[in-house]
Design a protein around this motif. Structure first.
Motif, PDB file in Angstrom:
ATOM      1  N   GLY A  18      48.726  31.950  49.348  1.00 58.42           N
ATOM      2  CA  GLY A  18      47.616  31.639  49.012  1.00 58.42           C
ATOM      3  C   GLY A  18      47.018  33.303  48.448  1.00 58.42           C
ATOM      4  N   TYR A  19      46.012  32.862  48.489  1.00 58.58           N
ATOM      5  CA  TYR A  19      44.904  34.171  47.553  1.00 58.58           C
ATOM      6  C   TYR A  19      44.863  35.035  48.496  1.00 58.58           C
ATOM      7  N   CYS A  20      45.691  36.634  47.646  1.00 59.34           N
ATOM      8  CA  CYS A  20      45.675  37.603  48.498  1.00 59.34           C
ATOM      9  C   CYS A  20      43.719  38.067  48.456  1.00 59.34           C
ATOM     10  N   PHE A  21      43.681  39.394  48.837  1.00 59.37           N
ATOM     11  CA  PHE A  21      42.309  39.806  49.467  1.00 59.37           C
ATOM     12  C   PHE A  21      41.612  40.055  47.584  1.00 59.37           C
ATOM     13  N   GLY A  22      42.300  40.294  47.050  1.00 59.24           N
ATOM     14  CA  GLY A  22      42.479  41.225  45.345  1.00 59.24           C
ATOM     15  C   GLY A  22      41.689  39.686  44.529  1.00 59.24           C
ATOM     16  N   VAL A  23      41.883  39.076  44.522  1.00 59.11           N
ATOM     17  CA  VAL A  23      42.027  37.857  43.784  1.00 59.11           C
ATOM     18  C   VAL A  23      40.931  37.025  44.816  1.00 59.11           C
ATOM     19  N   GLU A  24      40.887  36.856  45.598  1.00 63.03           N
ATOM     20  CA  GLU A  24      40.085  36.161  46.879  1.00 63.03           C
ATOM     21  C   GLU A  24      38.741  37.043  46.676  1.00 63.03           C
ATOM     22  N   PHE A  25      38.511  38.183  46.570  1.00 64.77           N
ATOM     23  CA  PHE A  25      37.140  38.859  46.250  1.00 64.77           C
ATOM     24  C   PHE A  25      36.576  38.509  44.960  1.00 64.77           C
ATOM     25  N   ALA A  26      38.011  38.637  43.911  1.00 68.32           N
ATOM     26  CA  ALA A  26      37.143  38.492  42.373  1.00 68.32           C
ATOM     27  C   ALA A  26      36.741  37.141  42.089  1.00 68.32           C
ATOM     28  N   ILE A  27      37.559  36.461  42.916  1.00 70.13           N
ATOM     29  CA  ILE A  27      37.410  34.941  42.906  1.00 70.13           C
ATOM     30  C   ILE A  27      35.531  34.454  43.462  1.00 70.13           C
ATOM     31  N   GLN A  28      35.117  35.487  44.290  1.00 70.50           N
ATOM     32  CA  GLN A  28      34.386  35.398  44.865  1.00 70.50           C
ATOM     33  C   GLN A  28      32.907  35.970  44.284  1.00 70.50           C
ATOM     34  N   MET A  29      33.458  37.244  44.038  1.00 69.03           N
ATOM     35  CA  MET A  29      32.011  37.758  43.051  1.00 69.03           C
ATOM     36  C   MET A  29      31.955  36.453  41.697  1.00 69.03           C
ATOM     37  N   ALA A  30      32.963  35.854  41.460  1.00 69.50           N
ATOM     38  CA  ALA A  30      32.361  35.227  39.992  1.00 69.50           C
ATOM     39  C   ALA A  30      31.945  34.168  40.706  1.00 69.50           C
ATOM     40  N   GLU A  31      32.074  33.445  41.852  1.00 67.48           N
ATOM     41  CA  GLU A  31      31.548  32.290  42.277  1.00 67.48           C
ATOM     42  C   GLU A  31      29.738  32.941  42.235  1.00 67.48           C
ATOM     43  N   ARG A  52      37.954  41.563  36.321  1.00 65.66           N
ATOM     44  CA  ARG A  52      38.945  41.153  37.494  1.00 65.66           C
ATOM     45  C   ARG A  52      39.736  42.308  37.997  1.00 65.66           C
ATOM     46  N   ALA A  53      40.891  41.716  39.661  1.00 69.06           N
ATOM     47  CA  ALA A  53      41.394  42.395  39.785  1.00 69.06           C
ATOM     48  C   ALA A  53      42.318  43.877  39.754  1.00 69.06           C
ATOM     49  N   HIS A  54      42.982  43.347  38.306  1.00 71.13           N
ATOM     50  CA  HIS A  54      43.928  43.336  38.078  1.00 71.13           C
ATOM     51  C   HIS A  54      43.523  45.414  37.794  1.00 71.13           C
ATOM     52  N   GLY A  55      42.089  46.059  37.429  1.00 72.61           N
ATOM     53  CA  GLY A  55      41.449  46.902  37.491  1.00 72.61           C
ATOM     54  C   GLY A  55      41.542  47.024  35.283  1.00 72.61           C
ATOM     55  N   GLU A  56      40.860  47.895  35.035  1.00 72.53           N
ATOM     56  CA  GLU A  56      41.511  48.147  33.618  1.00 72.53           C
ATOM     57  C   GLU A  56      41.271  49.843  33.589  1.00 72.53           C
ATOM     58  N   PRO A  57      40.781  49.977  32.139  1.00 69.49           N
ATOM     59  CA  PRO A  57      41.703  51.148  31.733  1.00 69.49           C
ATOM     60  C   PRO A  57      40.770  52.068  31.510  1.00 69.49           C
ATOM     61  N   PRO A  58      40.356  53.012  31.296  1.00 67.62           N
ATOM     62  CA  PRO A  58      38.809  54.455  31.636  1.00 67.62           C
ATOM     63  C   PRO A  58      38.384  54.158  30.189  1.00 67.62           C
ATOM     64  N   HIS A 101      46.218  34.801  37.597  1.00 70.88           N
ATOM     65  CA  HIS A 101      46.744  33.620  36.857  1.00 70.88           C
ATOM     66  C   HIS A 101      47.539  32.444  37.049  1.00 70.88           C
ATOM     67  N   ASN A 102      46.622  32.064  37.278  1.00 69.02           N
ATOM     68  CA  ASN A 102      46.511  30.150  37.232  1.00 69.02           C
ATOM     69  C   ASN A 102      46.084  28.933  36.425  1.00 69.02           C
ATOM     70  N   ARG A 103      46.643  29.055  36.301  1.00 69.86           N
ATOM     71  CA  ARG A 103      45.595  27.864  34.613  1.00 69.86           C
ATOM     72  C   ARG A 103      44.517  26.623  35.295  1.00 69.86           C
ATOM     73  N   MET A 104      45.377  26.314  36.796  1.00 74.76           N
ATOM     74  CA  MET A 104      44.678  25.202  37.028  1.00 74.76           C
ATOM     75  C   MET A 104      42.771  25.755  37.445  1.00 74.76           C
ATOM     76  N   GLU A 105      43.276  27.115  38.082  1.00 72.93           N
ATOM     77  CA  GLU A 105      41.897  27.811  38.627  1.00 72.93           C
ATOM     78  C   GLU A 105      41.630  28.455  37.927  1.00 72.93           C
ATOM     79  N   VAL A 106      41.895  29.057  36.651  1.00 74.96           N
ATOM     80  CA  VAL A 106      40.853  29.107  35.487  1.00 74.96           C
ATOM     81  C   VAL A 106      40.322  27.930  35.325  1.00 74.96           C
ATOM     82  N   GLU A 107      41.254  26.881  34.794  1.00 75.79           N
ATOM     83  CA  GLU A 107      40.206  25.635  34.278  1.00 75.79           C
ATOM     84  C   GLU A 107      38.949  25.497  35.338  1.00 75.79           C
ATOM     85  N   ARG A 108      38.995  25.502  37.310  1.00 76.06           N
ATOM     86  CA  ARG A 108      37.963  25.146  37.627  1.00 76.06           C
ATOM     87  C   ARG A 108      37.442  26.203  37.449  1.00 76.06           C
TER      88      ARG A 108
END
Length: 293
Positions: free
Chosen positions: A10-23, A72-78, A40-47
């Protein structure tokens, strides 16, 4: 039929943190934009879409002004942060702390390499969101490698600093490291000029031996993951190597009842991007098949 969900999947800390922030943001009843799939999970994106989360790409981001956007948890470039300033966007930054630390390491190594005529190499998947964020720290001058053929891009007579995408396979990283050391030796270079950094997230890499132990205990293993998940592909390969009756599925609808023929025990596990509720749905489906048998 005994059905068991792996307690370590199941979720690692980074993904869990991102989803909690979104919710938390969506709880206010407002629409929220997210740059790329939040996970990267279609079912969760749809939820989350049903709750108001809207996935956008970079072209759409450039058209937005005066609104909120989740990173999202993946980070972004400058350049993403620069665009946010220009367009008065409020960024809700859910970048994983492990990824942010790695971005800083890559930036520091790149600045140093510029003074030494060196090269930054990233072992990762081209086009992956995290890799885009990492190469952004080098002005997109880092060399991305996935296999031995990709090593032809590197000048092994010059200094090389190697990093890894955080969700790659540990075994794959060390295989790549060994191949690069062989290339340096063949080019007459010095290994002192090769700096290999195992930057794989330990929360991810520690799942490999745990999953290997889990997979051996069951007649059949169902591995639940989105097909876009780099981590999912890496972890499934570990499970499948241990238990040949392992199957990769996105959700319970993909289960072939023939897979379960004669099975007394079924293990259910998943990637760091797989929600617990989805593994529970898979378990319910398997239990239903067992009751009919």
């Amino acid at each position: 039929m005994k059905v068991t969900i792996d307690k370590n999947s199941g979720y690692c800390f980074g993904v869990e943190f991102a989803i909690q922030m979104a919710e938390d943001e969506l709880a206010h009843g407002q629409q929220l934009y997210c740059l790329g799939d939040i996970v990267h999970n279609r079912m969760e994106v749809e939820r989350l879409h049903q709750q108001g989360l809207r996935i956008i790409d970079r072209e759409q981001l450039a058209q937005l002004h005066d609104t909120k956007v989740l990173i999202r948890a993946h980070g972004e470039p400058p350049e993403t942060y620069q665009l946010a300033l220009q367009n008065n966007l409020e960024l809700i930054d859910a970048s994983c702390p492990v990824v942010l630390k790695l971005q800083n390491r890559v930036k520091h190594a790149f600045d140093l390499s510029q003074r030494q005529d060196g090269q930054i190499v990233i072992y990762g998947q081209p086009g992956h969101a995290e890799v885009a964020g990492l190469t952004g720290q080098t002005g997109n001058r880092a060399i991305i490698v996935m296999n031995e053929a990709d090593l032809d891009q590197i000048d092994f007579a010059r200094p090389v600093t190697l990093f890894s995408q955080t969700t790659k396979s540990t075994a794959g990283f060390y295989k790549m490291k060994a191949l690069m050391e062989a290339r340096i030796a063949a080019a007459g270079g010095e290994l002192d000029s090769f700096d290999a950094n195992d930057s794989i997230c330990r929360q991810v890499s520690n799942r490999e031996p745990a999953l290997a132990k889990f997979a051996v205990d069951f007649d059949v293993v169902l591995f639940v993951s989105g097909r876009k998940s780099s981590n999912g592909k890496a972890l499934f390969s570990v499970v499948n190597a241990i238990n040949p009756r392992s199957y990769f599925i996105e959700n319970e609808s993909e289960i072939d009842e023939a897979w379960l023929a004669g099975a007394q025990s079924v293990g259910i596990c998943g990637a760091t991007s797989t929600p617990l509720w989805l593994m529970q749905q898979v378990a319910q489906r398997v239990e239903g098949v067992g009751e009919m048998a």
